[in-house]
Enzyme design. Structure first.
Site, PDB file in Angstrom:
ATOM      1  N   LYS A  58     -43.605  13.023 111.560  1.00 45.81           N
ATOM      2  CA  LYS A  58     -43.913  11.625 111.792  1.00 45.81           C
ATOM      3  C   LYS A  58     -44.403  11.466 113.229  1.00 45.81           C
ATOM      4  O   LYS A  58     -43.855  12.115 114.120  1.00 45.81           O
ATOM      5  CB  LYS A  58     -42.642  10.774 111.589  1.00 45.81           C
ATOM      6  CG  LYS A  58     -42.029  10.893 110.214  1.00 45.81           C
ATOM      7  CD  LYS A  58     -40.674  10.191 110.177  1.00 45.81           C
ATOM      8  CE  LYS A  58     -39.597  11.046 110.834  1.00 45.81           C
ATOM      9  NZ  LYS A  58     -38.269  10.416 110.774  1.00 45.81           N
ATOM     10  N   HIS A  97     -34.895  14.124 122.650  1.00 40.26           N
ATOM     11  CA  HIS A  97     -33.925  13.621 121.684  1.00 40.26           C
ATOM     12  C   HIS A  97     -32.684  13.165 122.433  1.00 40.26           C
ATOM     13  O   HIS A  97     -32.288  13.801 123.411  1.00 40.26           O
ATOM     14  CB  HIS A  97     -33.527  14.718 120.694  1.00 40.26           C
ATOM     15  CG  HIS A  97     -34.681  15.278 119.944  1.00 40.26           C
ATOM     16  ND1 HIS A  97     -35.309  14.596 118.932  1.00 40.26           N
ATOM     17  CD2 HIS A  97     -35.354  16.444 120.089  1.00 40.26           C
ATOM     18  CE1 HIS A  97     -36.305  15.336 118.468  1.00 40.26           C
ATOM     19  NE2 HIS A  97     -36.358  16.452 119.156  1.00 40.26           N
ATOM     20  N   ASP A 115     -34.881   7.991 107.990  1.00 41.83           N
ATOM     21  CA  ASP A 115     -34.753   8.979 109.048  1.00 41.83           C
ATOM     22  C   ASP A 115     -33.250   9.285 109.142  1.00 41.83           C
ATOM     23  O   ASP A 115     -32.420   8.517 108.653  1.00 41.83           O
ATOM     24  CB  ASP A 115     -35.292   8.393 110.358  1.00 41.83           C
ATOM     25  CG  ASP A 115     -35.113   9.346 111.527  1.00 41.83           C
ATOM     26  OD1 ASP A 115     -34.694   8.892 112.606  1.00 41.83           O
ATOM     27  OD2 ASP A 115     -35.373  10.557 111.368  1.00 41.83           O
ATOM     28  N   ASP A 131     -35.184   4.695 113.410  1.00 41.49           N
ATOM     29  CA  ASP A 131     -34.708   4.201 114.693  1.00 41.49           C
ATOM     30  C   ASP A 131     -35.710   4.377 115.813  1.00 41.49           C
ATOM     31  O   ASP A 131     -35.463   3.922 116.940  1.00 41.49           O
ATOM     32  CB  ASP A 131     -33.397   4.915 115.082  1.00 41.49           C
ATOM     33  CG  ASP A 131     -33.619   6.374 115.467  1.00 41.49           C
ATOM     34  OD1 ASP A 131     -33.152   6.776 116.552  1.00 41.49           O
ATOM     35  OD2 ASP A 131     -34.254   7.098 114.686  1.00 41.49           O
ATOM     36  N   ASP A 170     -31.246  11.265 112.201  1.00 37.02           N
ATOM     37  CA  ASP A 170     -30.611  11.107 113.513  1.00 37.02           C
ATOM     38  C   ASP A 170     -30.798   9.689 114.013  1.00 37.02           C
ATOM     39  O   ASP A 170     -31.905   9.166 114.048  1.00 37.02           O
ATOM     40  CB  ASP A 170     -31.240  12.077 114.527  1.00 37.02           C
ATOM     41  CG  ASP A 170     -31.092  13.537 114.095  1.00 37.02           C
ATOM     42  OD1 ASP A 170     -32.121  14.220 113.977  1.00 37.02           O
ATOM     43  OD2 ASP A 170     -29.954  13.965 113.858  1.00 37.02           O
ATOM     44  N   SER A 182     -37.012  13.634 108.171  1.00 38.11           N
ATOM     45  CA  SER A 182     -36.552  13.866 109.540  1.00 38.11           C
ATOM     46  C   SER A 182     -37.487  14.768 110.326  1.00 38.11           C
ATOM     47  O   SER A 182     -37.935  15.793 109.821  1.00 38.11           O
ATOM     48  CB  SER A 182     -35.169  14.522 109.488  1.00 38.11           C
ATOM     49  OG  SER A 182     -34.789  14.970 110.769  1.00 38.11           O
ATOM     50  N   ASN A 183     -37.773  14.379 111.575  1.00 42.85           N
ATOM     51  CA  ASN A 183     -38.582  15.217 112.459  1.00 42.85           C
ATOM     52  C   ASN A 183     -37.806  16.385 113.055  1.00 42.85           C
ATOM     53  O   ASN A 183     -38.382  17.248 113.704  1.00 42.85           O
ATOM     54  CB  ASN A 183     -39.161  14.382 113.618  1.00 42.85           C
ATOM     55  CG  ASN A 183     -40.503  13.764 113.274  1.00 42.85           C
ATOM     56  OD1 ASN A 183     -40.989  13.885 112.156  1.00 42.85           O
ATOM     57  ND2 ASN A 183     -41.099  13.089 114.250  1.00 42.85           N
ATOM     58  N   ASN A 184     -36.510  16.421 112.844  1.00 47.19           N
ATOM     59  CA  ASN A 184     -35.678  17.454 113.445  1.00 47.19           C
ATOM     60  C   ASN A 184     -35.961  18.799 112.793  1.00 47.19           C
ATOM     61  O   ASN A 184     -35.737  18.975 111.595  1.00 47.19           O
ATOM     62  CB  ASN A 184     -34.201  17.061 113.259  1.00 47.19           C
ATOM     63  CG  ASN A 184     -33.279  17.936 114.073  1.00 47.19           C
ATOM     64  OD1 ASN A 184     -33.493  19.142 114.182  1.00 47.19           O
ATOM     65  ND2 ASN A 184     -32.256  17.349 114.640  1.00 47.19           N
TER      66      ASN A 184
END
Lengths: 178, 292
Positions: free
Chosen positions: B206, B175, B17, B231, B19, B50-52
């Site tokens: 995710k 976030h 991941d 994280d 961030d 990444s989910n961003n």
């Protein structure tokens, strides 16, 4: 107040009003991410000392022709999800509004009829408060929905079933004196 | 040292991941660039998931470089923006072909997300004249800091058509920002759209496994030889579990060790899936586990 910059990283720098102790979510056709952000800031700052209150959970406000617009419930859900906590909902089916009425007027539940078009708000509140409940079919509910609840084996669903129904509240006229 | 070698030795690759793992805001986690360098020298693959949904993978490639990470190319980066576009391409275009007749996509999100959808060969609602019979076939909810009631109402209008898909880039409720504050995530916007439309969104990010399918399709990764490093217990660690990967929690981001311990102590079977196999204070702590 004007936002101090174009992005959330700027918005969270704006000072919070020290006296805010509650976030109240109602119908807001100007709802925006910036407001959601601000609500989250107050709720995080205050923790349990800051109330989160919603006026109601209605999903949709129906318009003519089957269209609708998003209801307050959507905005409440957005805030609840961001803050990971549950709002206290003032509106039906919560009995708070009935208590407000009963405080102002001499209401005897056994001699009072609740008239509404929505099972999970109007009828549920009426039943919870010991009122006689009357469903009108001019709004969001169709009769087979009621039958579904009635025929289910579930006590929670039974509390959505009205005592009576009419096609329209105009049908009550013949029952009243001239 | 020894324990780390046992864990990292057999691994062919690591999924990271971004961030809270590699960087926090504009600052790389100290030692993170060195870890990636050492992985490269050890012959282990490093891929990023990444989910961003804010940035295109091209922007992410530049970000990696700017923050001091060497050798990370766009093709190594799987963002929820990219994967949502790939998902929609599959569903609306059947995986290939041009855009005509596929319908348009109404995107709630920024330019990074919109660009990925266009790059996948799809047309966005509101852009250019719609061809006759070109309905909106999907509403895509991403991180949208310009979200408004009007856009919510517009999305609901499209979703009255049961053929119109409702897709969300990720489920994240919020976030973290660098000063400890939080900003609302896609999950909160998706909740509004779901409530208004009475529909459940298909969530690409995710802990759902679609992004892993994208990784496997491009790089042929063996889950039994791959570690997931993240994280956030509810997304990264659960994602690892769902994909059959061993998981490492790093404490430089969202989740606290106490939360992992609480899940471990819980009676619920679902809670057990949120417990990582290993944890480190920072991914820099993995360096001693690699060969010199």
């Amino acid at each position: 107040a004007a936002l101090p910059g174009p992005a959330p990283a700027d918005w969270v720098q704006a000072p919070l009003e020290p006296a805010v102790r509650a976030v109240l979510v109602g119908f807001d056709e100007h709802f925006s991410y910036a407001k959601l952000c601000q609500a989250l800031r107050y709720l995080l700052r205050g923790g349990s000392e800051c109330l989160l209150v919603g006026t109601n959970r209605d999903h949709r406000l129906p318009l003519e022709g089957g269209a609708g617009i998003p209801g307050t419930g959507c905005l409440v859900k957005a805030v609840e999800t961001a803050a990971q906590r549950e709002a206290f909902i003032v509106g039906k089916p919560n009995r708070f509004m009935f208590d407000c009425v009963a405080q102002e007027f001499p209401v005897d539940p056994a001699r009072t009829i609740m008239v509404g078009d929505r099972l999970d708000t109007d009828i549920l509140m009426g039943n919870s408060c010991g009122l006689t409940t009357l469903l009108t079919l001019t709004g969001v509910t169709a009769l087979d929905e009621v039958r579904g609840h009635q025929d289910s084996g579930c006590p929670t669903r039974h509390s959505l079933v009205p005592d009576y129904y009419v096609d329209s509240i105009a049908d009550l006229l013949p029952a009243l004196g001239q | 040292g020894a324990g780390l070698r046992e864990v990292l030795g057999p691994a062919q690759g690591l999924l990271f991941d971004c961030d809270g793992v590699l960087w926090a805001g504009e600052r790389a986690v100290p030692g993170a660039p060195e870890l990636l360098e050492r992985l490269r020298r050890s012959g282990k693959a490093a891929l990023f998931v990444s989910n961003n949904s804010r940035r295109s993978v091209a922007e992410l490639e530049r970000r990696f470089s700017r923050l001091g990470f060497r050798g990370v190319r766009a093709e190594h980066v799987f963002s929820s923006a990219l994967c949502s576009a790939l998902f929609l391409r599959q569903r609306l275009l059947g995986g290939g072909g041009n855009g005509s007749g596929a319908g348009r996509v109404f995107v709630l999100g920024g330019e990074g997300l919109r660009g990925e959808v266009r790059d996948a060969g799809l047309r966005l609602a509101g852009e250019g004249e719609p061809a006759p019979g070109e309905p909106v076939r999907a509403v895509l909810v991403g991180y949208d800091d310009q979200f408004t009631f009007a856009k919510l109402a517009q999305a609901c209008g499209y979703l009255r058509d049961p053929q119109c898909l409702l897709v969300a880039t990720d489920p994240d409720p919020w976030h973290p920002l660098s000063d400890g504050q939080r900003t609302p995530g896609t999950g909160s916007l998706t909740a509004a759209v779901e409530t208004a439309s009475g529909r459940k969104a298909l969530v690409v990010g995710k802990p759902n496994t679609y992004m892993f399918d994208c990784i496997v399709e491009r790089f042929g990764v063996d889950p039994s030889r791959t570690l997931m490093v993240g994280d956030r217990l509810e997304t990264d660690i659960l994602f690892g579990k769902n994909c059959g990967l061993a998981t490492i929690l790093t404490l430089t981001g969202v989740s606290r060790l106490e939360e992992a311990q609480a899940y471990m102590a819980s009676d619920s079977a679902a809670a057990k899936d949120l417990v990582p196999n290993y944890y480190v204070d920072s991914i820099a702590d993995l360096i001693p586990g690699l060969d010199e």
